[in-house]
Scaffold this motif. Structure first.
Motif, PDB file in Angstrom:
ATOM      1  N   LEU A   2      -8.998 -17.580 -29.022  1.00 51.09           N
ATOM      2  CA  LEU A   2      -9.014 -16.537 -28.015  1.00 51.09           C
ATOM      3  C   LEU A   2      -8.585 -17.079 -26.650  1.00 51.09           C
ATOM      4  CD1 LEU A   2     -12.364 -14.714 -28.860  1.00 51.09           C
ATOM      5  CD2 LEU A   2     -10.052 -14.126 -29.601  1.00 51.09           C
ATOM      6  N   THR A   3      -7.961 -16.229 -25.875  1.00 50.76           N
ATOM      7  CA  THR A   3      -7.611 -16.537 -24.487  1.00 50.76           C
ATOM      8  C   THR A   3      -8.401 -15.599 -23.587  1.00 50.76           C
ATOM      9  OG1 THR A   3      -5.360 -17.263 -25.041  1.00 50.76           O
ATOM     10  CG2 THR A   3      -5.774 -16.569 -22.767  1.00 50.76           C
ATOM     11  N   ARG A   4      -9.180 -16.158 -22.687  1.00 51.50           N
ATOM     12  CA  ARG A   4      -9.960 -15.329 -21.761  1.00 51.50           C
ATOM     13  C   ARG A   4      -9.149 -15.098 -20.495  1.00 51.50           C
ATOM     14  NH1 ARG A   4     -14.758 -13.098 -21.455  1.00 51.50           N
ATOM     15  NH2 ARG A   4     -15.998 -13.040 -19.544  1.00 51.50           N
ATOM     16  N   ILE A   5      -8.866 -13.832 -20.228  1.00 52.49           N
ATOM     17  CA  ILE A   5      -8.078 -13.472 -19.063  1.00 52.49           C
ATOM     18  C   ILE A   5      -8.967 -12.850 -17.999  1.00 52.49           C
ATOM     19  CG2 ILE A   5      -7.439 -11.151 -19.922  1.00 52.49           C
ATOM     20  CD1 ILE A   5      -4.655 -11.701 -18.594  1.00 52.49           C
ATOM     21  N   ALA A   6      -8.618 -13.102 -16.754  1.00 52.41           N
ATOM     22  CA  ALA A   6      -9.291 -12.486 -15.615  1.00 52.41           C
ATOM     23  C   ALA A   6      -8.230 -11.754 -14.796  1.00 52.41           C
ATOM     24  CB  ALA A   6      -9.983 -13.544 -14.758  1.00 52.41           C
ATOM     25  N   ALA A   7      -8.431 -10.450 -14.602  1.00 53.42           N
ATOM     26  CA  ALA A   7      -7.509  -9.627 -13.815  1.00 53.42           C
ATOM     27  C   ALA A   7      -8.194  -9.242 -12.506  1.00 53.42           C
ATOM     28  CB  ALA A   7      -7.110  -8.375 -14.596  1.00 53.42           C
ATOM     29  N   ALA A   8      -7.548  -9.528 -11.402  1.00 49.54           N
ATOM     30  CA  ALA A   8      -8.162  -9.337 -10.090  1.00 49.54           C
ATOM     31  C   ALA A   8      -7.917  -7.941  -9.535  1.00 49.54           C
ATOM     32  CB  ALA A   8      -7.628 -10.373  -9.105  1.00 49.54           C
ATOM     33  N   GLN A   9      -8.988  -7.333  -9.046  1.00 48.96           N
ATOM     34  CA  GLN A   9      -8.886  -6.211  -8.117  1.00 48.96           C
ATOM     35  C   GLN A   9      -9.091  -6.847  -6.750  1.00 48.96           C
ATOM     36  OE1 GLN A   9     -10.708  -2.975 -11.314  1.00 48.96           O
ATOM     37  NE2 GLN A   9     -11.488  -2.947  -9.224  1.00 48.96           N
ATOM     38  N   TYR A  10      -7.969  -7.228  -6.138  1.00 47.91           N
ATOM     39  CA  TYR A  10      -7.986  -8.181  -5.023  1.00 47.91           C
ATOM     40  C   TYR A  10      -7.930  -7.462  -3.686  1.00 47.91           C
ATOM     41  CZ  TYR A  10      -6.489 -12.251  -2.264  1.00 47.91           C
ATOM     42  OH  TYR A  10      -6.393 -13.263  -1.329  1.00 47.91           O
ATOM     43  N   PRO A  11      -8.922  -7.704  -2.804  1.00 51.11           N
ATOM     44  CA  PRO A  11      -8.952  -7.019  -1.511  1.00 51.11           C
ATOM     45  C   PRO A  11      -7.984  -7.635  -0.509  1.00 51.11           C
ATOM     46  CG  PRO A  11     -10.800  -8.527  -1.665  1.00 51.11           C
ATOM     47  CD  PRO A  11     -10.092  -8.582  -3.007  1.00 51.11           C
ATOM     48  N   ILE A  12      -7.375  -6.783   0.302  1.00 52.32           N
ATOM     49  CA  ILE A  12      -6.489  -7.227   1.375  1.00 52.32           C
ATOM     50  C   ILE A  12      -7.332  -7.406   2.633  1.00 52.32           C
ATOM     51  CG2 ILE A  12      -4.472  -6.646   2.762  1.00 52.32           C
ATOM     52  CD1 ILE A  12      -3.850  -7.244  -0.165  1.00 52.32           C
ATOM     53  N   ASP A  13      -7.428  -8.631   3.106  1.00 48.75           N
ATOM     54  CA  ASP A  13      -8.294  -8.949   4.243  1.00 48.75           C
ATOM     55  C   ASP A  13      -7.495  -9.418   5.453  1.00 48.75           C
ATOM     56  OD1 ASP A  13     -10.677  -8.403   2.874  1.00 48.75           O
ATOM     57  OD2 ASP A  13     -10.755 -10.435   2.035  1.00 48.75           O
ATOM     58  N   TRP A  14      -8.051  -9.169   6.630  1.00 48.93           N
ATOM     59  CA  TRP A  14      -7.519  -9.759   7.866  1.00 48.93           C
ATOM     60  C   TRP A  14      -7.954 -11.222   7.904  1.00 48.93           C
ATOM     61  CZ3 TRP A  14      -4.272  -8.141  11.686  1.00 48.93           C
ATOM     62  CH2 TRP A  14      -4.193  -8.947  12.827  1.00 48.93           C
ATOM     63  N   LEU A  15      -7.016 -12.099   8.140  1.00 44.74           N
ATOM     64  CA  LEU A  15      -7.281 -13.537   8.096  1.00 44.74           C
ATOM     65  C   LEU A  15      -7.068 -14.163   9.472  1.00 44.74           C
ATOM     66  CD1 LEU A  15      -5.177 -14.090   4.870  1.00 44.74           C
ATOM     67  CD2 LEU A  15      -7.679 -14.111   4.956  1.00 44.74           C
ATOM     68  N   GLU A  16      -7.978 -15.020   9.867  1.00 45.78           N
ATOM     69  CA  GLU A  16      -7.871 -15.662  11.177  1.00 45.78           C
ATOM     70  C   GLU A  16      -6.909 -16.842  11.163  1.00 45.78           C
ATOM     71  OE1 GLU A  16      -9.017 -14.484  13.942  1.00 45.78           O
ATOM     72  OE2 GLU A  16      -9.942 -12.803  12.873  1.00 45.78           O
ATOM     73  N   ASN A  17      -6.800 -17.504  10.025  1.00 45.69           N
ATOM     74  CA  ASN A  17      -5.902 -18.655   9.930  1.00 45.69           C
ATOM     75  C   ASN A  17      -5.623 -18.948   8.464  1.00 45.69           C
ATOM     76  OD1 ASN A  17      -8.197 -20.326   9.003  1.00 45.69           O
ATOM     77  ND2 ASN A  17      -8.847 -20.223  11.152  1.00 45.69           N
ATOM     78  N   LEU A  18      -4.690 -19.868   8.223  1.00 43.54           N
ATOM     79  CA  LEU A  18      -4.289 -20.173   6.842  1.00 43.54           C
ATOM     80  C   LEU A  18      -5.429 -20.815   6.063  1.00 43.54           C
ATOM     81  CD1 LEU A  18      -1.869 -19.917   4.953  1.00 43.54           C
ATOM     82  CD2 LEU A  18      -1.170 -22.229   5.644  1.00 43.54           C
ATOM     83  N   ASP A  19      -6.281 -21.567   6.741  1.00 38.98           N
ATOM     84  CA  ASP A  19      -7.420 -22.175   6.052  1.00 38.98           C
ATOM     85  C   ASP A  19      -8.361 -21.107   5.504  1.00 38.98           C
ATOM     86  OD1 ASP A  19      -6.569 -24.764   6.421  1.00 38.98           O
ATOM     87  OD2 ASP A  19      -7.748 -25.102   8.236  1.00 38.98           O
ATOM     88  N   ALA A  20      -8.506 -20.001   6.245  1.00 42.20           N
ATOM     89  CA  ALA A  20      -9.352 -18.911   5.761  1.00 42.20           C
ATOM     90  C   ALA A  20      -8.777 -18.307   4.488  1.00 42.20           C
ATOM     91  CB  ALA A  20      -9.500 -17.838   6.840  1.00 42.20           C
ATOM     92  N   TRP A  21      -7.456 -18.174   4.430  1.00 37.97           N
ATOM     93  CA  TRP A  21      -6.800 -17.664   3.224  1.00 37.97           C
ATOM     94  C   TRP A  21      -6.985 -18.634   2.061  1.00 37.97           C
ATOM     95  CZ3 TRP A  21      -2.529 -19.893   0.679  1.00 37.97           C
ATOM     96  CH2 TRP A  21      -2.024 -19.139  -0.383  1.00 37.97           C
ATOM     97  N   LYS A  22      -6.828 -19.920   2.333  1.00 43.64           N
ATOM     98  CA  LYS A  22      -7.003 -20.914   1.272  1.00 43.64           C
ATOM     99  C   LYS A  22      -8.436 -20.896   0.740  1.00 43.64           C
ATOM    100  CE  LYS A  22      -3.358 -24.139   2.676  1.00 43.64           C
ATOM    101  NZ  LYS A  22      -3.061 -25.523   3.145  1.00 43.64           N
ATOM    102  N   ALA A  23      -9.409 -20.740   1.645  1.00 41.58           N
ATOM    103  CA  ALA A  23     -10.802 -20.693   1.211  1.00 41.58           C
ATOM    104  C   ALA A  23     -11.058 -19.443   0.373  1.00 41.58           C
ATOM    105  CB  ALA A  23     -11.723 -20.718   2.425  1.00 41.58           C
ATOM    106  N   LYS A  24     -10.526 -18.312   0.800  1.00 40.52           N
ATOM    107  CA  LYS A  24     -10.722 -17.059   0.061  1.00 40.52           C
ATOM    108  C   LYS A  24     -10.137 -17.161  -1.343  1.00 40.52           C
ATOM    109  CE  LYS A  24      -9.191 -12.251  -0.152  1.00 40.52           C
ATOM    110  NZ  LYS A  24      -8.378 -11.187   0.465  1.00 40.52           N
ATOM    111  N   THR A  25      -8.892 -17.572  -1.449  1.00 37.18           N
ATOM    112  CA  THR A  25      -8.240 -17.624  -2.756  1.00 37.18           C
ATOM    113  C   THR A  25      -8.886 -18.683  -3.653  1.00 37.18           C
ATOM    114  OG1 THR A  25      -6.536 -19.024  -1.728  1.00 37.18           O
ATOM    115  CG2 THR A  25      -6.027 -16.686  -1.999  1.00 37.18           C
TER     116      THR A  25
END
Length: 299
Positions: A2-25
């Motif tokens: 079996l292959t376990r898949i995860a499909a994201a319902q991904y929220p669009i957020d306001w980001l203060e900097n690229l590090d915040a995006w990296k932490a979120k993802t």
């Protein structure tokens, strides 16, 4: 296996900097991995939240957003590659609006492997909004990716509504078609859901969708996001009888999980209750011509 898949319902957020995006993802990936996911699917245009890094004047201007984001692409690619390697999973990252060397804008999804390899699939069919308002072009090669999980196709949003694209992927050996999406209303989300179910039926394979989620009024691209991730399959022996394996809560920010069996796809195509994948080839490459029968009674 079996292959376990995860499909994201991904929220669009306001980001203060690229590090915040990296932490979120990174956190999103870690949550899916903690649930045993081996393949993670993020949505179409999920990368558009990166436009917030350049301020509201840029994020509210679609062309300024596209232009500003181009310089981030190399670092974005390496971040997703690093997450795939560090976590030992396959990741389809959010699609990115990318200008090629000729300045032409394409919508590109990338799949990253646990060994750091990367495959690219451009969106083939543009919606009216993408083509008429964003000057984005579709077309290009329809690909299937050979992975340690088997052959996988990517049909980006509108693409999953066109039978020939999924058919080409299935005929090239894909047992699973991934359909990252971004839809602003229920009608668009419904079209993707119906298209995914139809492609699963026609090709006797799994199709998985993953949408952007929530409201981002500061974004010119993804200000309104409606939809639910779903995992669909052919209603055949061993599969869900309804053809629906899993579906998320509408508009929620969440992962949706399912366990997929490539062996079931093989057996359904060879000896299913019906043999749609085989029998539809009897129509040839084009639809059969329909004969018009006049029942009006007019002379």
């Amino acid at each position: 296996m079996l292959t376990r898949i995860a499909a994201a319902q991904y929220p669009i957020d306001w980001l203060e900097n690229l590090d915040a995006w990296k932490a979120k993802t990174s956190q999103w990936v870690e949550r899916a991995v903690a649930e045993g996911a081996q393949l993670l699917l993020f949505p179409e245009y999920g990368s558009m939240e990166l436009a917030s890094l350049f301020g509201e004047a840029v994020s509210r201007d679609i062309f300024a957003s596209f232009d500003a984001m181009q310089g981030l692409l190399p670092e974005v690619i390496e971040h997703w590659r690093g997450l795939a390697v560090a976590n030992g999973v396959h990741i389809v990252a959010p699609s990115f609006p990318e200008r090629n060397d000729a300045g032409v804008l394409h919508n590109v999804a990338r799949i990253f492997t646990p060994k750091g390899l990367c495959g690219e699939q451009s969106k083939v069919m543009m919606t009216r909004f993408e083509g008429e308002h964003w000057n984005m072009l579709g077309g290009g090669v329809v690909r299937v990716f050979e992975t340690t999980l088997g052959r996988i196709g990517i049909s980006i949003c509108y693409d999953v509504e066109f039978p020939p694209i999924a058919r080409a992927q299935a005929e090239a050996g894909a047992w699973l078609i991934l359909a990252p999406s971004a839809t602003e209303g229920v009608m668009g989300a419904s079209r993707v859901a119906i298209g995914a179910a139809a492609r699963a039926l026609e090709n006797q394979c799994y199709v998985v969708t993953a949408p952007t989620s929530g409201s981002a009024p500061w974004s010119a691209a993804v200000d309104s996001n409606r939809g639910a991730a779903r995992v669909v399959c052919p209603p055949d022996h061993g599969f869900a009888e309804t053809g629906l394996m899993a579906v998320g809560e509408m508009d929620a920010a969440q992962w949706v999980f399912a366990d997929l069996d490539a062996g079931l796809v093989k057996s359904a195509r060879e000896d299913g209750d019906v043999l749609i994948f085989r029998d539809r080839l009897k129509t040839g490459d084009a639809a059969p011509l329909a004969e018009v029968v006049d029942l009006t009674g007019r002379a």
